[in-house]
Design an enzyme around this catalytic site. Structure first.
Site, PDB file in Angstrom:
ATOM      1  N   HIS A  17       4.987  17.915 -14.597  1.00  0.00           N
ATOM      2  CA  HIS A  17       6.383  17.845 -14.467  1.00  0.00           C
ATOM      3  C   HIS A  17       6.808  17.122 -13.179  1.00  0.00           C
ATOM      4  O   HIS A  17       7.892  16.214 -13.177  1.00  0.00           O
ATOM      5  CB  HIS A  17       6.982  19.308 -14.275  1.00  0.00           C
ATOM      6  CG  HIS A  17       6.472  20.312 -15.392  1.00  0.00           C
ATOM      7  ND1 HIS A  17       6.090  21.334 -15.464  1.00  0.00           N
ATOM      8  CD2 HIS A  17       6.719  19.902 -16.831  1.00  0.00           C
ATOM      9  CE1 HIS A  17       6.009  22.003 -16.610  1.00  0.00           C
ATOM     10  NE2 HIS A  17       6.412  21.116 -17.243  1.00  0.00           N
ATOM     11  N   LYS A  41      12.910  34.477 -25.260  1.00  0.00           N
ATOM     12  CA  LYS A  41      11.579  34.071 -24.878  1.00  0.00           C
ATOM     13  C   LYS A  41      11.121  35.017 -23.706  1.00  0.00           C
ATOM     14  O   LYS A  41      11.997  35.307 -22.849  1.00  0.00           O
ATOM     15  CB  LYS A  41      11.527  32.511 -24.443  1.00  0.00           C
ATOM     16  CG  LYS A  41      10.872  31.705 -25.435  1.00  0.00           C
ATOM     17  CD  LYS A  41      10.930  30.333 -24.926  1.00  0.00           C
ATOM     18  CE  LYS A  41       9.816  29.749 -24.746  1.00  0.00           C
ATOM     19  NZ  LYS A  41       9.862  28.381 -24.684  1.00  0.00           N
ATOM     20  N   ARG A  90       2.483  13.749 -23.032  1.00  0.00           N
ATOM     21  CA  ARG A  90       0.918  13.723 -22.397  1.00  0.00           C
ATOM     22  C   ARG A  90       0.340  13.145 -23.578  1.00  0.00           C
ATOM     23  O   ARG A  90      -0.170  12.129 -23.191  1.00  0.00           O
ATOM     24  CB  ARG A  90       0.626  15.480 -22.410  1.00  0.00           C
ATOM     25  CG  ARG A  90       0.966  15.993 -21.395  1.00  0.00           C
ATOM     26  CD  ARG A  90       1.102  17.488 -21.163  1.00  0.00           C
ATOM     27  NE  ARG A  90       1.885  17.945 -22.397  1.00  0.00           N
ATOM     28  CZ  ARG A  90       1.809  19.418 -22.491  1.00  0.00           C
ATOM     29  NH1 ARG A  90       1.488  20.079 -21.639  1.00  0.00           N
ATOM     30  NH2 ARG A  90       2.274  19.723 -23.585  1.00  0.00           N
ATOM     31  N   SER A 128       1.773  24.513 -18.268  1.00  0.00           N
ATOM     32  CA  SER A 128       2.131  25.846 -17.758  1.00  0.00           C
ATOM     33  C   SER A 128       1.274  26.797 -18.217  1.00  0.00           C
ATOM     34  O   SER A 128       0.859  27.739 -17.487  1.00  0.00           O
ATOM     35  CB  SER A 128       3.401  26.033 -17.719  1.00  0.00           C
ATOM     36  OG  SER A 128       4.503  25.070 -17.339  1.00  0.00           O
TER      37      SER A 128
HETATM   38  O1  PNS Z   1       9.275  23.086 -21.609  1.00  0.00           O
HETATM   39  P1  PNS Z   1       9.322  23.215 -22.975  1.00  0.00           P
HETATM   40  O2  PNS Z   1       9.116  24.569 -23.355  1.00  0.00           O
HETATM   41  O3  PNS Z   1       8.586  22.035 -23.826  1.00  0.00           O
HETATM   42  O4  PNS Z   1      10.864  22.724 -23.023  1.00  0.00           O
HETATM   43  C1  PNS Z   1      11.559  22.657 -24.501  1.00  0.00           C
HETATM   44  C2  PNS Z   1      13.110  22.707 -24.283  1.00  0.00           C
HETATM   45  C3  PNS Z   1      13.687  23.689 -23.240  1.00  0.00           C
HETATM   46  C4  PNS Z   1      13.417  21.148 -23.850  1.00  0.00           C
HETATM   47  C5  PNS Z   1      13.687  22.786 -25.631  1.00  0.00           C
HETATM   48  O5  PNS Z   1      13.183  24.278 -26.213  1.00  0.00           O
HETATM   49  C6  PNS Z   1      15.182  22.747 -25.559  1.00  0.00           C
HETATM   50  O6  PNS Z   1      15.733  21.864 -25.487  1.00  0.00           O
HETATM   51  N1  PNS Z   1      15.782  23.977 -25.857  1.00  0.00           N
HETATM   52  C7  PNS Z   1      17.182  24.192 -25.546  1.00  0.00           C
HETATM   53  C8  PNS Z   1      17.747  24.552 -27.242  1.00  0.00           C
HETATM   54  C9  PNS Z   1      18.196  23.102 -28.063  1.00  0.00           C
HETATM   55  O7  PNS Z   1      18.654  22.527 -27.479  1.00  0.00           O
HETATM   56  N2  PNS Z   1      17.411  23.071 -29.142  1.00  0.00           N
HETATM   57  C10 PNS Z   1      17.577  22.073 -30.057  1.00  0.00           C
HETATM   58  C11 PNS Z   1      16.611  21.045 -29.786  1.00  0.00           C
HETATM   59  S1  PNS Z   1      15.314  20.935 -31.149  1.00  0.00           S
END
Ligand code: PNS
Length: 168
Positions: A17, A41, A90, A128
């Protein structure tokens, strides 16, 4: 030049990150890391702890914003007046879900573009979840995350004792 947000769970932040954050900072005028607070979550660290771990890991790079957000990533981008959402890539395995997310975000807010930055070789297999798993089992995680994150992980995760060997 435009501003960019980098949304994620960061539970906790790791070297992959940080690599993405610091490279984004070289490209964009302003970078804000968005730490998702999703009450559906279960996280190991609270959103306040995750924000603080990123701030401490960034040290002197105080020009990078770190803020919690809830709801949609595109709304967070709008709030921050950012035209770009950054995501780290990745391996090919990330592509499926990232593509889906990027296209949905584009549908929700066509003004916001998703930009993928590739992770450095050293971090290709880092996540993570794997960091927490290795740490929980007493494995070495030096170099995979900043020392402050390593200390927080060790304090939070007592090593899981190995199962006793069965006789006979
Ligand atoms: O670190 P992560 O868990 O891969 O991040 C995922 C994240 C936070 C980027 C994604 O879950 C997100 O954007 N969540 C917010 C809700 C949202 O915008 N959903 C629509 C996108 S499909």
């Amino acid at each position: 030049m435009t501003a960019a947000v980098y949304p994620g769970s960061f539970d906790p932040v790791h070297s992959g990150h940080l690599d993405v954050i610091l490279r984004a900072r070289e490209i964009f005028e302003r970078v804000v890391v968005g730490v998702l607070d999703n009450d559906q979550k279960r996280y190991l660290f609270s959103v306040e702890e995750r924000v603080e771990l990123i701030r401490q890991s960034l040290g002197a790079a105080t020009d990078i914003g770190v803020r919690p957000f809830s709801g949609l990533a595109v709304e967070f981008a709008n709030q921050e007046r950012a035209g770009v959402i950054i995501r780290g890539l990745r391996a090919v395995s990330d592509l499926d879900s990232e593509f889906q997310m990027a296209l949905m975000n584009r549908r929700l807010e066509p003004r916001v573009h998703t930009v993928f930055l590739t992770t450095g070789f050293a971090n290709v297999f880092l996540s993570s979840s794997i960091l927490k798993d290795v740490c929980a089992h007493g494995g070495g995680i030096e170099g995979l995350c900043p020392p402050v994150v390593e200390a927080a992980l060790r304090a939070r995760l007592a090593p899981v004792p190995a199962a006793p060997a069965r006789n006979g």
